[in-house]
Motif scaffolding. Structure first.
Motif, short mmCIF file in Angstrom:
data_model
loop_
_atom_site.label_atom_id
_atom_site.label_comp_id
_atom_site.label_asym_id
_atom_site.label_seq_id
_atom_site.Cartn_x
_atom_site.Cartn_y
_atom_site.Cartn_z
N ARG A 15 7.25 29.04 68.29
CA ARG A 15 7.50 27.64 68.05
C ARG A 15 6.16 27.01 68.01
N ALA A 18 5.09 27.41 64.46
CA ALA A 18 5.51 26.50 63.53
C ALA A 18 5.01 25.08 63.56
N ILE A 19 4.94 24.63 64.75
CA ILE A 19 4.28 23.07 64.99
C ILE A 19 2.89 23.19 64.51
N ARG A 39 11.12 17.41 62.65
CA ARG A 39 11.16 18.80 62.38
C ARG A 39 10.43 19.47 63.52
N ALA A 40 9.34 18.86 64.52
CA ALA A 40 8.82 19.41 65.58
C ALA A 40 10.18 19.50 66.79
N THR A 42 13.14 19.77 66.07
CA THR A 42 14.01 20.99 65.72
C THR A 42 13.26 22.19 65.98
N ALA A 43 12.08 22.27 65.79
CA ALA A 43 11.41 23.71 66.27
C ALA A 43 11.56 23.81 67.56
N TYR A 44 11.33 22.93 68.47
CA TYR A 44 11.34 22.98 69.83
C TYR A 44 12.59 23.61 70.41
N ALA A 46 14.88 24.98 68.49
CA ALA A 46 15.37 26.41 67.77
C ALA A 46 15.29 27.62 68.66
N LEU A 52 14.65 28.34 62.97
CA LEU A 52 13.06 28.02 62.58
C LEU A 52 12.77 28.04 61.25
N ILE A 55 13.53 24.76 58.84
CA ILE A 55 12.65 23.66 58.93
C ILE A 55 11.48 23.67 57.60
N ARG A 63 7.48 29.44 56.11
CA ARG A 63 7.39 29.42 57.68
C ARG A 63 6.16 30.09 57.81
#
Length: 179
Positions: A15, A18-19, A39-40, A42-44, A46, A52, A55, A63
């Protein structure tokens, strides 16, 4: 991505990577702050690789792989954003100096001619003020047309620093709330 890869659960490190990738996209201007926040979040939230991966579907580079944060290829500046022409067009204070100097001197000359005698040369004061501003601009490396139109670079830097701090604080709160 294989179907098996998509079903695997992700870690906090995944995560965070991804951020970081989303931050790179924000810094490049590919997404705006509101989209970054969405999106952040959503990443947290996921749980799997497939969630992931979604996103990053519309971002170049996709990614990030294990241990990397990919900055997308730098986009070429649009034609209208490139500085063109002589330095005169890149220094707003110089343009102002010339414009105000010509207008005020013209008014002074016209009033002196109309009265039949030469008056005190009062345009020297606005010309001196703008002359000092022009010298400061040249000494400081000039301000491009983008900085002039969109605020001071220092203000942008401070705003971005505040936004980064706010994102960091939100992430910290989110992690505290989860555990």
């Amino acid at each position: 991505m294989t179907e098996d890869h998509g079903k695997l659960r992700i870690s906090n490190a995944d995560r965070d990577k991804a951020i970081a990738q989303l931050q790179a996209a924000l810094d490049e201007g590919r997404i705006d702050l509101a989209e970054f926040d969405e999106r952040a979040k959503t990443a947290y939230e996921a749980k799997t690789n497939a969630e992931l991966d979604l996103i990053f579907d519309d971002l170049p580079g996709g990614r990030p792989k294990e241990g990397e944060v990919v900055a997308a290829e730098p986009a070429e500046a649009p034609e209208h954003d490139r500085p063109r022409g002589p330095r005169f067009h890149q220094l707003p204070a110089l343009r102002g100096l010339v414009t105000v100097g010509v207008i005020t001197t013209g008014v002074w000359a016209a009033s002196s001619i109309a009265s039949g005698e030469w008056h005190y040369f009062w345009p020297i004061w606005p010309i001196l003020g703008l002359g000092i501003a022009t010298i400061m601009q040249v000494v400081n490396g000039g301000w491009g047309h983008r900085d002039w139109d969109h605020g001071d670079a220092g203000e942008r830097h401070e705003r971005r620093a505040r936004e980064r701090e706010e994102r960091h604080e939100r992430r910290s709160r989110h992690h505290r709330d989860r555990y």
